[in-house]
Write an enzyme that holds these catalytic residues in place. Sequence first.
Site, PDB file in Angstrom:
ATOM      1  N   CYS A   1     177.779 109.894   4.243  1.00  0.00           N
ATOM      2  CA  CYS A   1     178.898 108.947   4.091  1.00  0.00           C
ATOM      3  C   CYS A   1     179.417 109.002   2.665  1.00  0.00           C
ATOM      4  O   CYS A   1     178.675 108.698   1.726  1.00  0.00           O
ATOM      5  CB  CYS A   1     178.427 107.528   4.377  1.00  0.00           C
ATOM      6  SG  CYS A   1     177.610 107.357   5.963  1.00  0.00           S
TER       7      CYS A   1
ATOM      8  N   CYS B   1     187.909  92.955  -5.256  1.00  0.00           N
ATOM      9  CA  CYS B   1     186.853  92.483  -4.347  1.00  0.00           C
ATOM     10  C   CYS B   1     185.727  91.847  -5.174  1.00  0.00           C
ATOM     11  O   CYS B   1     185.095  92.548  -5.984  1.00  0.00           O
ATOM     12  CB  CYS B   1     186.314  93.645  -3.523  1.00  0.00           C
ATOM     13  SG  CYS B   1     187.625  94.637  -2.787  1.00  0.00           S
TER      14      CYS B   1
ATOM     15  N   CYS C   1     181.211 110.895   7.410  1.00  0.00           N
ATOM     16  CA  CYS C   1     181.828 109.569   7.331  1.00  0.00           C
ATOM     17  C   CYS C   1     182.498 109.458   5.967  1.00  0.00           C
ATOM     18  O   CYS C   1     181.967 109.958   4.972  1.00  0.00           O
ATOM     19  CB  CYS C   1     180.759 108.480   7.489  1.00  0.00           C
ATOM     20  SG  CYS C   1     181.441 106.814   7.345  1.00  0.00           S
TER      21      CYS C   1
ATOM     22  N   CYS D   1     182.257  93.498  -5.912  1.00  0.00           N
ATOM     23  CA  CYS D   1     182.140  94.935  -6.200  1.00  0.00           C
ATOM     24  C   CYS D   1     182.154  95.268  -7.686  1.00  0.00           C
ATOM     25  O   CYS D   1     183.066  94.880  -8.420  1.00  0.00           O
ATOM     26  CB  CYS D   1     183.266  95.674  -5.483  1.00  0.00           C
ATOM     27  SG  CYS D   1     183.114  97.463  -5.638  1.00  0.00           S
TER      28      CYS D   1
ATOM     29  N   CYS E   1     188.514 100.939  -9.911  1.00  0.00           N
ATOM     30  CA  CYS E   1     189.332 100.590  -8.747  1.00  0.00           C
ATOM     31  C   CYS E   1     190.282  99.428  -9.067  1.00  0.00           C
ATOM     32  O   CYS E   1     189.875  98.455  -9.693  1.00  0.00           O
ATOM     33  CB  CYS E   1     188.405 100.218  -7.582  1.00  0.00           C
ATOM     34  SG  CYS E   1     189.296  99.825  -6.069  1.00  0.00           S
TER      35      CYS E   1
ATOM     36  N   CYS F   1     183.643 102.603  11.833  1.00  0.00           N
ATOM     37  CA  CYS F   1     182.470 101.955  11.223  1.00  0.00           C
ATOM     38  C   CYS F   1     183.013 100.725  10.515  1.00  0.00           C
ATOM     39  O   CYS F   1     183.742 100.847   9.521  1.00  0.00           O
ATOM     40  CB  CYS F   1     181.811 102.914  10.232  1.00  0.00           C
ATOM     41  SG  CYS F   1     180.454 102.150   9.314  1.00  0.00           S
TER      42      CYS F   1
ATOM     43  N   ARG G   1     173.956  98.395  11.779  1.00  0.00           N
ATOM     44  CA  ARG G   1     173.303  99.074  10.661  1.00  0.00           C
ATOM     45  C   ARG G   1     172.813  98.073   9.619  1.00  0.00           C
ATOM     46  O   ARG G   1     173.593  97.258   9.124  1.00  0.00           O
ATOM     47  CB  ARG G   1     174.293 100.041  10.022  1.00  0.00           C
ATOM     48  CG  ARG G   1     175.073 100.784  11.061  1.00  0.00           C
ATOM     49  CD  ARG G   1     176.060 101.721  10.460  1.00  0.00           C
ATOM     50  NE  ARG G   1     175.391 102.851   9.873  1.00  0.00           N
ATOM     51  CZ  ARG G   1     175.937 103.652   8.983  1.00  0.00           C
ATOM     52  NH1 ARG G   1     177.153 103.418   8.551  1.00  0.00           N
ATOM     53  NH2 ARG G   1     175.277 104.680   8.523  1.00  0.00           N
TER      54      ARG G   1
HETATM   55  N1  SAM Z   1     187.152 101.296  -1.720  1.00  0.00           N
HETATM   56  C1  SAM Z   1     186.941 101.396  -0.325  1.00  0.00           C
HETATM   57  C2  SAM Z   1     186.991 100.070   0.384  1.00  0.00           C
HETATM   58  O1  SAM Z   1     186.675  99.062  -0.243  1.00  0.00           O
HETATM   59  O2  SAM Z   1     187.317 100.050   1.563  1.00  0.00           O
HETATM   60  C3  SAM Z   1     185.645 102.098   0.032  1.00  0.00           C
HETATM   61  C4  SAM Z   1     184.390 101.865  -0.797  1.00  0.00           C
HETATM   62  S1  SAM Z   1     183.720 100.204  -0.770  1.00  0.00           S
HETATM   63  C5  SAM Z   1     182.476 100.282  -1.996  1.00  0.00           C
HETATM   64  C6  SAM Z   1     182.892 100.139   0.795  1.00  0.00           C
HETATM   65  C7  SAM Z   1     182.250  98.844   1.206  1.00  0.00           C
HETATM   66  O3  SAM Z   1     181.061  98.648   0.465  1.00  0.00           O
HETATM   67  C8  SAM Z   1     183.012  97.549   1.002  1.00  0.00           C
HETATM   68  O4  SAM Z   1     183.926  97.297   2.030  1.00  0.00           O
HETATM   69  C9  SAM Z   1     181.904  96.520   1.029  1.00  0.00           C
HETATM   70  O5  SAM Z   1     181.734  96.017   2.333  1.00  0.00           O
HETATM   71  C10 SAM Z   1     180.673  97.307   0.584  1.00  0.00           C
HETATM   72  N2  SAM Z   1     180.174  96.831  -0.712  1.00  0.00           N
HETATM   73  C11 SAM Z   1     180.734  97.044  -1.914  1.00  0.00           C
HETATM   74  N3  SAM Z   1     180.025  96.468  -2.902  1.00  0.00           N
HETATM   75  C12 SAM Z   1     178.986  95.836  -2.307  1.00  0.00           C
HETATM   76  C13 SAM Z   1     177.905  95.041  -2.790  1.00  0.00           C
HETATM   77  N4  SAM Z   1     177.775  94.756  -4.079  1.00  0.00           N
HETATM   78  N5  SAM Z   1     177.024  94.568  -1.893  1.00  0.00           N
HETATM   79  C14 SAM Z   1     177.156  94.848  -0.579  1.00  0.00           C
HETATM   80  N6  SAM Z   1     178.164  95.584  -0.074  1.00  0.00           N
HETATM   81  C15 SAM Z   1     179.066  96.072  -0.912  1.00  0.00           C
HETATM   82 FE1  SF4 Z   2     187.630  98.917  -4.813  1.00  0.00          FE
HETATM   83 FE2  SF4 Z   2     185.132  98.045  -4.589  1.00  0.00          FE
HETATM   84 FE3  SF4 Z   2     187.089  96.750  -3.375  1.00  0.00          FE
HETATM   85 FE4  SF4 Z   2     186.370  99.217  -2.481  1.00  0.00          FE
HETATM   86  S1  SF4 Z   2     185.121  97.360  -2.460  1.00  0.00           S
HETATM   87  S2  SF4 Z   2     188.455  98.426  -2.792  1.00  0.00           S
HETATM   88  S3  SF4 Z   2     185.788 100.146  -4.445  1.00  0.00           S
HETATM   89  S4  SF4 Z   2     186.854  96.972  -5.604  1.00  0.00           S
END
Ligand code: SAM
Ligand code: SF4
Length: 326
Positions: free
Chosen positions: A110, A70, A141, A73, A66, A201, A273
């Site tokens: 989801c 973030c 979802c 992530c 990606c 959500c 949730r």
């Molecule tokens: N890429 C898209 C986005 O970020 O909107 C969708 C997938 S992203 C993995 C979905 C959500 O997963 C993120 O907004 C975050 O809140 C949650 N998430 C991701 N990594 C995480 C982690 N290590 N621990 C807890 N929540 C996490």
């Molecule tokens: Fe990409 Fe992870 Fe951020 Fe979603 S949460 S936009 S998968 S880096």
Amino acid sequence: MPSASPLADIARLATPRFNWTRAEVKAVHDAPFADLVHAAGSVHRIHHRAGEVQKSQLLSIKTGGCPEDCGYCNQSARFDTGLKASKLMAVDTVIEKAKKAREGGATRFCMGAAWRSLKERDEPQICAMIEGVKALGLETCMTLGMLEEGQAERLKSAGLDYYNHNLDTSPEYYRDIITTRTWEDRIETLGRVRSAGIKVCCGGIIGMGESADDRVGLLTELASLDPHPESVPINHLVQVSGTPLSGSEPLDGLDFVRAIATARIIMPKSVVRLSAGREGMSKELQALCILAGAGSIFVGEELLTTPNPSLSADARLFEEMGLAAR
Ligand code: SAM
Ligand code: SF4
Ligand code: DTB
């Protein structure tokens, strides 16, 4: 004379409001722990069946690589976490996984993609996944990043019930966690989802080194969305080594429960949730979250890319708490 407790009037708390101030949310969040959990449980019982917990199952339909940054992530291409990236999954594979999820007791499926935003060229495949999963009788979802004008309508036409798009943390802390998009970008996509008639959500992550004030800030912003999100995932950070947030100060479990209970009270009709992070929690901490009004969990041994409790551990939790699955 001491001022009245912010939790005294349960009937009033159970009426949704969209004008919560940060000071009011802080007063709820900081109330004596037993009073907070009791009030949250009482509000919960007004709009929800206590003892019922909905089960959703996640699937990563496109993993890793990606472009976003973030800090929590492991799917960001910018961090070296050893995660193997993959292309968008075939529709048939998704349907097979959804069938297994249904057999395991999930009622919502989801699907998540490690994308910054949904590209038009991927829409037919995504819509076919939604149609196929919906045809199994599951709620659908998707979480695919940002959406442009018209995309939410097309997802809705394919049968999408929910779109997950989290605010993650307070507006102030947001820019310390993510630099490649803004808080306003998030709000814009949430508006598009809402206007298309898809259920929202939207929640956040706790345990990212944020202050209690940041948690109150996130919760205040969620409760100012009008209408409230139907579904409010409260994730505990799953620390993955190689991500900037791995090594964050561990959060006191009761502070996580405070976030759940506060969300329960200030968005009384929403389903709160208990989302990521259960694998690192004791059975007792999860039980407290459920007593504080969490009405949904993710089941299955994997979330998107990280571990989740086993089916047998969850069966034990339900059995010992006398919970019914929904
Ligand atoms: N890429 C898209 C986005 O970020 O909107 C969708 C997938 S992203 C993995 C979905 C959500 O997963 C993120 O907004 C975050 O809140 C949650 N998430 C991701 N990594 C995480 C982690 N290590 N621990 C807890 N929540 C996490
Ligand atoms: Fe990409 Fe992870 Fe951020 Fe979603 S949460 S936009 S998968 S880096
Ligand atoms: C949400 O709020 N939590 C889920 C779902 N929305 C997509 C994701 C949690 C991901 C946890 C890290 C992982 O397994 O990759």
